[in-house]
Design a protein around this motif. Structure first.
Motif, PDB file in Angstrom:
ATOM      1  N   UNK A 123      12.261  28.516 105.143  1.00 45.27           N
ATOM      2  CA  UNK A 123      13.304  28.918 104.196  1.00 45.27           C
ATOM      3  C   UNK A 123      12.951  30.273 103.559  1.00 45.27           C
ATOM      4  N   UNK A 124      12.857  31.320 104.337  1.00 46.76           N
ATOM      5  CA  UNK A 124      12.243  32.568 103.868  1.00 46.76           C
ATOM      6  C   UNK A 124      12.926  33.207 102.669  1.00 46.76           C
ATOM      7  N   UNK A 125      14.275  33.211 102.607  1.00 42.30           N
ATOM      8  CA  UNK A 125      14.931  33.888 101.489  1.00 42.30           C
ATOM      9  C   UNK A 125      14.680  33.157 100.178  1.00 42.30           C
ATOM     10  N   UNK A 126      14.825  31.810 100.193  1.00 39.34           N
ATOM     11  CA  UNK A 126      14.586  31.050  98.965  1.00 39.34           C
ATOM     12  C   UNK A 126      13.138  31.208  98.495  1.00 39.34           C
ATOM     13  N   UNK A 127      12.198  31.153  99.439  1.00 35.66           N
ATOM     14  CA  UNK A 127      10.795  31.295  99.078  1.00 35.66           C
ATOM     15  C   UNK A 127      10.495  32.711  98.568  1.00 35.66           C
ATOM     16  N   UNK A 128      11.145  33.690  99.175  1.00 31.70           N
ATOM     17  CA  UNK A 128      10.957  35.071  98.720  1.00 31.70           C
ATOM     18  C   UNK A 128      11.508  35.260  97.318  1.00 31.70           C
ATOM     19  N   UNK A 129      12.661  34.642  97.044  1.00 32.81           N
ATOM     20  CA  UNK A 129      13.246  34.719  95.698  1.00 32.81           C
ATOM     21  C   UNK A 129      12.315  34.060  94.685  1.00 32.81           C
ATOM     22  N   UNK A 130      11.862  32.848  95.022  1.00 30.44           N
ATOM     23  CA  UNK A 130      10.962  32.134  94.112  1.00 30.44           C
ATOM     24  C   UNK A 130       9.688  32.941  93.849  1.00 30.44           C
ATOM     25  N   UNK A 131       9.106  33.491  94.901  1.00 37.56           N
ATOM     26  CA  UNK A 131       7.879  34.265  94.761  1.00 37.56           C
ATOM     27  C   UNK A 131       8.094  35.488  93.877  1.00 37.56           C
ATOM     28  N   UNK A 132       9.230  36.177  94.055  1.00 35.83           N
ATOM     29  CA  UNK A 132       9.517  37.378  93.261  1.00 35.83           C
ATOM     30  C   UNK A 132       9.708  37.041  91.790  1.00 35.83           C
ATOM     31  N   UNK A 133      10.443  35.948  91.524  1.00 34.88           N
ATOM     32  CA  UNK A 133      10.686  35.560  90.128  1.00 34.88           C
ATOM     33  C   UNK A 133       9.382  35.180  89.438  1.00 34.88           C
ATOM     34  N   UNK A 134       8.569  34.386  90.119  1.00 34.98           N
ATOM     35  CA  UNK A 134       7.311  33.956  89.505  1.00 34.98           C
ATOM     36  C   UNK A 134       6.361  35.142  89.336  1.00 34.98           C
ATOM     37  N   UNK A 135       6.392  36.041  90.276  1.00 37.46           N
ATOM     38  CA  UNK A 135       5.490  37.192  90.183  1.00 37.46           C
ATOM     39  C   UNK A 135       5.859  38.089  89.008  1.00 37.46           C
ATOM     40  N   UNK A 136       7.153  38.218  88.745  1.00 38.21           N
ATOM     41  CA  UNK A 136       7.592  39.092  87.671  1.00 38.21           C
ATOM     42  C   UNK A 136       7.557  38.408  86.309  1.00 38.21           C
ATOM     43  N   UNK A 137       7.392  37.085  86.280  1.00 36.92           N
ATOM     44  CA  UNK A 137       7.481  36.381  85.005  1.00 36.92           C
ATOM     45  C   UNK A 137       6.301  35.496  84.663  1.00 36.92           C
ATOM     46  N   UNK A 138       5.484  35.155  85.621  1.00 39.52           N
ATOM     47  CA  UNK A 138       4.454  34.143  85.380  1.00 39.52           C
ATOM     48  C   UNK A 138       3.434  34.613  84.361  1.00 39.52           C
ATOM     49  N   UNK A 139       3.458  34.005  83.173  1.00 44.48           N
ATOM     50  CA  UNK A 139       2.510  34.364  82.106  1.00 44.48           C
ATOM     51  C   UNK A 139       1.749  33.112  81.678  1.00 44.48           C
ATOM     52  N   UNK A 140       1.369  32.326  82.645  1.00 45.65           N
ATOM     53  CA  UNK A 140       0.782  31.017  82.372  1.00 45.65           C
ATOM     54  C   UNK A 140      -0.461  31.123  81.495  1.00 45.65           C
ATOM     55  N   UNK A 141      -0.487  30.334  80.446  1.00 46.01           N
ATOM     56  CA  UNK A 141      -1.668  30.224  79.593  1.00 46.01           C
ATOM     57  C   UNK A 141      -2.309  28.864  79.836  1.00 46.01           C
ATOM     58  N   UNK A 142      -3.430  28.636  79.216  1.00 45.70           N
ATOM     59  CA  UNK A 142      -4.150  27.385  79.422  1.00 45.70           C
ATOM     60  C   UNK A 142      -3.299  26.202  78.960  1.00 45.70           C
ATOM     61  N   UNK A 143      -3.310  25.113  79.745  1.00 47.66           N
ATOM     62  CA  UNK A 143      -2.594  23.863  79.449  1.00 47.66           C
ATOM     63  C   UNK A 143      -1.085  24.009  79.551  1.00 47.66           C
ATOM     64  N   UNK A 144      -0.603  25.042  80.230  1.00 49.93           N
ATOM     65  CA  UNK A 144       0.837  25.204  80.396  1.00 49.93           C
ATOM     66  C   UNK A 144       1.153  25.418  81.870  1.00 49.93           C
ATOM     67  N   UNK A 145       2.457  25.310  82.193  1.00 53.81           N
ATOM     68  CA  UNK A 145       2.912  25.533  83.559  1.00 53.81           C
ATOM     69  C   UNK A 145       4.137  26.449  83.507  1.00 53.81           C
TER      70      UNK A 145
END
Length: 802
Positions: A591-613
């Motif tokens: 599912x390359x497009x969906x996975x690419x979208x998910x990867x891009x969103x998480x890469x631009x937003x992922x600010x995970x701190x300890x004990x969070x997701x």
């Protein structure tokens, strides 16, 4: 490069415009004086139009605000060689930067392009007309030395730079030749031909400024009249009549068309009037006039004294805490007190012992505050030491900045610097702490823990990136000048600028290699590093090449102090330099497009701190495929959630329309992440970039928010192992808790809507809970509430599905 040059020209042109206006006014008062005085004043304007820097003085006539040009933030350029500071225009962020369209940026870029095109045209025109005039004078008759005659010209002039020649028309009468030669020779002696060329080049740079054109015309007029006066002074006042008659004979009935690099002898009427009224001033008048013009020139050449104080551009630690409000249980010690940095442009930053770096508070503004007003802000002023109270008798300046909850007062006295931090209590300012600040030692002892404090997932985390660079040790022969960040699209890059030796061997010092590895290990999405020296030498580092040399990824090496110290020891023995290695993007194949979208969103937003997701949910509104490029228009919800005692708690999040761009060959490669501006620019941006048939969906941020929240909550429940039934049972009891006197279930929902909505967020888990807990065929309160929730959940699921 062109953009920065254009903005610099605009700034110089603005300041020079003020100088030109002052000179024009001064010329009115010098109307009866020899023109050499007003001519000399134009040198000041010439300097202001060409030199972008100067020194300060109390005599300056210029306004303090001298840079009205709004600088764009792309690329971000940070210059802080002595302290860990962002620039005034820098907005400190904790996440990755997003691309947004800025019409001001576009206007500046278009303006820069038009400016360079007209500049090039004027230069070409000047060179062409000069060459044309040279060809026209090819058959001139040589008279003597540098004097020539030609029947192709109508009036005399000087042409040439290093070996200037005097050209006279063939029809000049024999008696007039001595006046012409003396006049043109005076031009050459005074280097007016060089000044003329330089003035034209400056006019080409500032062609858009009408005041510069006025200065060019008036300065040439003053130059000619000053030259006339010099001739009269040499020949005597009895020559005025014959000299004036020569000028008149040369110009009557003739039109002059010359190269802009040659002297025109125009404006004959004004010149003759000036000659006839010319009279040398008395010695003492000339002396006073020279003094006054020197003062005026100095006041126009210098900038006004800035508001900078001795405490700017430095970092401080808390030496003493002479006051702490007694009604609070929380108290600082010298060891736990924050540190402060005050930039050269009065930006205040703070750093506490438990923070991950410097936090920008804002710009300090000077305020009129007295000792008595400061004492009125203290609830326990009797506890303030007499020493500090005595220092407040000698206040040099008070500067204030507010953040969302507090205010900060920087109080500068003759011998001390105090930081006073407090809050607003109704209409009153209350000081909670007074810190006696001590300047930090400029010699920095950098440890692994110092660097690890600024570890960041994003190159767009400006303060952390700048802090790391400031802590790194570079060769002594190189002077650090600042950094540039490339954050608008992949590959994300960092450029570190230096001045120093031009030898390429020195640039390849192992120190640069080690620092490149350190930067890559501390900044997760940093792809490329460039070390730039003197705008001529450049050294490139690419993550893929560097990690291939080591045989492992470097970002995990900064997860702990022990691993980081081992990593630094390892890289000191590795040399890596390759300017031809590119960065690869690895995506999953299913599912390359969906996975690419998910990867891009998480890469631009992922600010995970300890004990969070960190989780995301996206709705694809439209897909536009143009050859190898694919644009995807989405509504994206990103949430950072953590596990609390009573369920999931939101740490941070965003919900907005975004546009993702991918290149596709055999896989989707992420190119660009776009989101609209906040506030007034939101609608404009969405309408500008989103297709017409989905722009209304993109602007309706409430349409999908419930269903997307449910999707995010379901991901977080699984990741954090939440006991959903216990949470939903607790929330149901909260909804049923009030009002006790009503039998209408909607009243309970309205009274406890936050808890009710929280139940909705758990989506399918809530559906299962309803199925298990409602009592069929029994109209008790719990069942009624759950039945209403079932209806609301069904609507939200249908909305998401459609």
């Amino acid at each position: 490069m062109l953009r920065e040059l254009f903005l610099g020209i605009l700034d110089m042109s603005y300041v020079a415009s003020i100088v030109i206006l002052v000179i024009v006014i001064a010329r009115l008062f010098l109307k009866r004086m020899p023109k050499k005085y007003s001519y000399l004043l134009w040198v000041v304007a010439l300097v202001r139009l060409t030199i972008p820097f100067t020194f300060e003085s109390v005599f300056s006539l210029l306004p303090k605000s001298q840079s009205p040009i709004a600088m764009s933030s792309s690329p971000i350029i940070l210059n802080a060689p002595n302290t860990i500071l962002p620039s005034r225009s820098l907005q400190v962020t904790t996440g990755s930067p997003m691309y947004s369209f800025d019409p001001v940026d576009l206007m500046i870029d278009i303006g820069a392009l038009i400016w360079i095109m007209v500049f090039a045209f004027m230069i070409i025109y000047g060179v062409f007309s000069y060459a044309k005039m040279k060809r026209k004078l090819h058959a001139s008759i040589h008279i003597v030395e540098n004097i020539y005659k030609s029947d192709k010209i109508e009036t005399p002039f000087v042409l040439g730079l290093f070996k200037p020649k005097i050209y006279m028309p063939s029809h000049v009468e024999e008696g007039a030749e001595k006046y012409i030669v003396l006049h043109e020779s005076t031009h050459i002696k005074r280097k007016d031909h060089i000044v003329r060329l330089f003035s034209y080049l400056v006019l080409c740079l500032h062609w858009f400024n009408p005041l510069v054109w006025l200065a060019f015309i008036l300065s040439e007029r003053d130059m000619e009249m000053a030259c006339d006066e010099s001739v009269i002074d040499k020949l005597g006042v009895e020559s005025k009549k014959s000299y004036s008659q020569t000028l008149l004979n040369l110009t009557v009935g003739r039109k002059l068309k010359l190269s802009p690099l040659a002297f025109s002898e125009g404006d004959t009427k004004s010149r003759i009037k000036n000659i006839l009224k010319f009279k040398k001033p008395k010695y003492y008048v000339a002396f006073v006039l020279v003094i006054l013009l020197t003062i005026l020139g100095f006041s126009l050449l210098t900038n006004p004294l800035s508001d900078k104080s001795d405490f700017t551009g430095k970092s401080y630690y808390v030496g003493q805490i002479p006051y702490s409000s007694l009604e609070y249980s929380f108290a600082y010690t010298k060891e736990t007190a924050p540190s402060f940095t005050i930039s050269s442009d009065n930006q205040l930053l703070t750093s506490s012992s438990d923070s991950t770096g410097w936090q920008l508070v804002g710009g300090l503004g000077k305020v009129d505050t007295t000792k008595s007003e400061i004492l009125s802000m203290l609830n326990f002023k009797e506890t303030l030491s007499e020493a500090v109270s005595g220092q407040l008798n000698d206040i040099k300046g008070v500067y204030q900045v507010d953040d969302e909850e507090h205010f900060y007062l920087v109080v500068e006295t003759t011998n001390n610097l105090y930081m006073m931090q407090g809050f607003y209590e109704q209409d009153r300012m209350v000081i909670r702490w007074i810190f006696d600040l001590e300047e930090m030692d400029e010699v920095k002892i950098v440890t692994s823990s110092d660097l690890l404090k600024y570890r960041t997932p994003y190159v767009g985390d400006n303060v952390s990136v700048l802090s790391i660079v400031n802590l790194l040790d570079f060769p002594d022969e190189y002077t650090y000048e600042g950094i540039e960040l490339k954050t608008d699209s992949e590959p994300y890059g960092l450029t570190v600028n230096f001045t120093g030796p031009n030898g390429s061997d020195a640039l390849k010092s192992p120190v640069f290699n080690v620092n490149a590895y350190i930067l890559l290990s501390l900044i997760e999405n940093l792809d490329t590093i460039t070390f730039h020296v003197n705008d001529t030498l450049t050294m490139y580092y690419f993550r893929g090449n560097m990690e291939e040399n080591l045989g492992y990824e470097v970002w995990p090496m900064s997860e702990s102090t022990d691993k980081f110290e081992d990593f630094i020891e390892d890289i000191t023995s590795v040399t890596a330099y390759d300017s031809d290695t590119s960065v690869e993007t690895h995506l999953a194949s299913d599912n390359p497009l969906e996975l690419a979208i998910h990867d891009a969103i998480m890469r631009m937003n992922d600010v995970r701190s300890e004990n969070s997701v960190s989780v995301e949910s996206h709705v694809i509104l439209d897909v536009d495929i143009k050859g190898d490029e694919t644009d995807v228009y989405l509504m994206v919800l990103f949430l950072e959630l953590e596990k609390g005692s009573d369920g999931l708690k939101t740490v941070s999040g965003s919900h907005m329309p975004v546009k993702l761009t991918f290149n596709y060959s055999d896989k989707y490669e992420f190119v660009e992440f776009w989101r609209p501006r906040d506030g007034a620019g939101f609608v404009e941006d969405v309408r500008l970039l989103f297709p017409d048939d989905v722009e209304n969906l993109a602007m309706d941020t409430q349409l999908f928010v419930m269903s997307q929240t449910q999707s995010c909550y379901e991901q977080a429940v699984e990741a954090l192992n939440i006991d959903v039934n216990r949470v939903l049972e607790s929330l149901t009891n909260e909804v049923m808790s009030s009002p006790k006197t009503s039998s209408n279930p909607q009243d309970y929902i309205d009274d406890n809507y936050i808890s009710y909505r929280e139940m909705m967020y758990y989506g399918t888990y809530t559906l299962e809970f309803i199925e298990e807990n409602r009592t069929r065929h029994v109209e008790d309160l719990k069942t009624k509430i759950l039945e209403l929730m079932l209806e609301d959940l069904t609507i939200s699921i249908e909305t998401y599905t459609s």
